[in-house]
Scaffold this active site. Sequence first.
Site, PDB file in Angstrom:
ATOM      1  N   LYS A  73       8.644   4.017  -1.373  1.00 47.59           N
ATOM      2  CA  LYS A  73       7.875   3.082  -2.205  1.00 47.59           C
ATOM      3  C   LYS A  73       8.908   2.139  -2.830  1.00 47.59           C
ATOM      4  O   LYS A  73       9.369   2.338  -3.958  1.00 47.59           O
ATOM      5  CB  LYS A  73       7.067   3.859  -3.258  1.00 47.59           C
ATOM      6  CG  LYS A  73       5.980   3.026  -3.910  1.00 47.59           C
ATOM      7  CD  LYS A  73       5.007   3.903  -4.679  1.00 47.59           C
ATOM      8  CE  LYS A  73       4.099   3.099  -5.580  1.00 47.59           C
ATOM      9  NZ  LYS A  73       3.184   2.191  -4.895  1.00 47.59           N
TER      10      LYS A  73
HETATM   11  N1  PMP Z   1      -0.168   2.359   0.306  1.00 45.78           N
HETATM   12  C1  PMP Z   1       0.460   1.474  -0.488  1.00 45.78           C
HETATM   13  C2  PMP Z   1       1.142   0.313   0.134  1.00 45.78           C
HETATM   14  C3  PMP Z   1       0.458   1.662  -1.879  1.00 45.78           C
HETATM   15  O1  PMP Z   1       1.078   0.782  -2.677  1.00 45.78           O
HETATM   16  C4  PMP Z   1      -0.228   2.757  -2.438  1.00 45.78           C
HETATM   17  C5  PMP Z   1      -0.266   2.950  -3.933  1.00 45.78           C
HETATM   18  N2  PMP Z   1       0.830   3.663  -4.392  1.00 45.78           N
HETATM   19  C6  PMP Z   1      -0.847   3.665  -1.566  1.00 45.78           C
HETATM   20  C7  PMP Z   1      -0.803   3.440  -0.187  1.00 45.78           C
HETATM   21  C8  PMP Z   1      -1.546   4.882  -2.090  1.00 45.78           C
HETATM   22  O2  PMP Z   1      -0.613   5.786  -2.601  1.00 45.78           O
HETATM   23  P1  PMP Z   1      -0.979   6.780  -3.791  1.00 45.78           P
HETATM   24  O3  PMP Z   1      -2.249   7.446  -3.409  1.00 45.78           O
HETATM   25  O4  PMP Z   1       0.162   7.712  -3.849  1.00 45.78           O
HETATM   26  O5  PMP Z   1      -1.121   5.940  -5.014  1.00 45.78           O
END
Ligand code: PMP
Length: 308
Positions: A162
């Site tokens: 991320k």
């Molecule tokens: N894909 C992207 C590109 C994101 O930014 C997010 C948000 N964090 C997610 C998927 C979903 O991840 P999560 O469920 O861990 O928030």
Amino acid sequence: MIESPSPGLLVWLDGALVRHEDAHTALWANHYGFGVFEGVRAYRAGKRSAVFRLCDHTARLYRSAQILGLPLRDSWKPHDLVQAQVDVIRENRLGDAYLRPFVFYDGVRGLSPHTDQLTLRVAVLALPWAEGASGAAAERGIRVKTSTYVRSHPNSLLLRAKANGNYMTSILALAEAKAAGADDAILLDHEGFVTEGTGANVFIVRHGELWTPPVTSALEGITRDTILDFAQRMDIRVREQRFARDDLYSADEAFFTGTASEVTPIREIDGRTIGRGTGGPVTSQLAKLYAATVRGCTDEAHKWITLT
Ligand code: PMP
């Protein structure tokens, strides 16, 4: 919806709580988008706050740092950062909140930085969360556009991290979708297969089965993982497999999952109504279970919740 920081908001910066106004970093900090972060939700629980899957988010922050080669492990132990996140919520007396830990170098001045001479900075910001218009839209379901922007090849950007810079594509895709009158976008990979939304993973329902793309070209979403856990307990068959946009168009139901978006039904994709144009039965069952779990109202919730 994340609210703006109010005067006097305390943030955690490199081990100390300081006022947001006093949390200074170098002008060069975050240059080239070279850093990693997390997005974590906390839900009001009486006078306290319940942080959802805090340890899993913190573990992903460490994985992201490892993928980019940021020496986070050398400076902070995961339990320090878990405590920092609890502290910023508690000290700011927040109930419903959004946490954002950031890890970055203070001053990347070139493409080949001498990282041994740079300081790794860690900041944790907690902001109040208000349901607002986004909550209402999520209940009705949203309209989505397939983006002309392509999710990066896994050898271009390291999508399991991320990482700040990875979000350039998402920002462009969201702007394009909004300009076209849609609420959000779905990005395809370089071969045309569905990957994810701009800030959420995507699922479709076909003949009672749940389909979601593998995480080779998508973030390993923690909400996605929670939904897969629910599906197993609800005896819903899951297919983690690649699929194309025609599968999206002909799906019985479609929804996004994410920490911010929770479970958001998709009612339209590229002008085609999905299912009956409202969140379908599987989506609404999963959305209800998710909403109850994050608020600690299910038996299984306790394993995922950290009370501040
Ligand atoms: N894909 C992207 C590109 C994101 O930014 C997010 C948000 N964090 C997610 C998927 C979903 O991840 P999560 O469920 O861990 O928030």
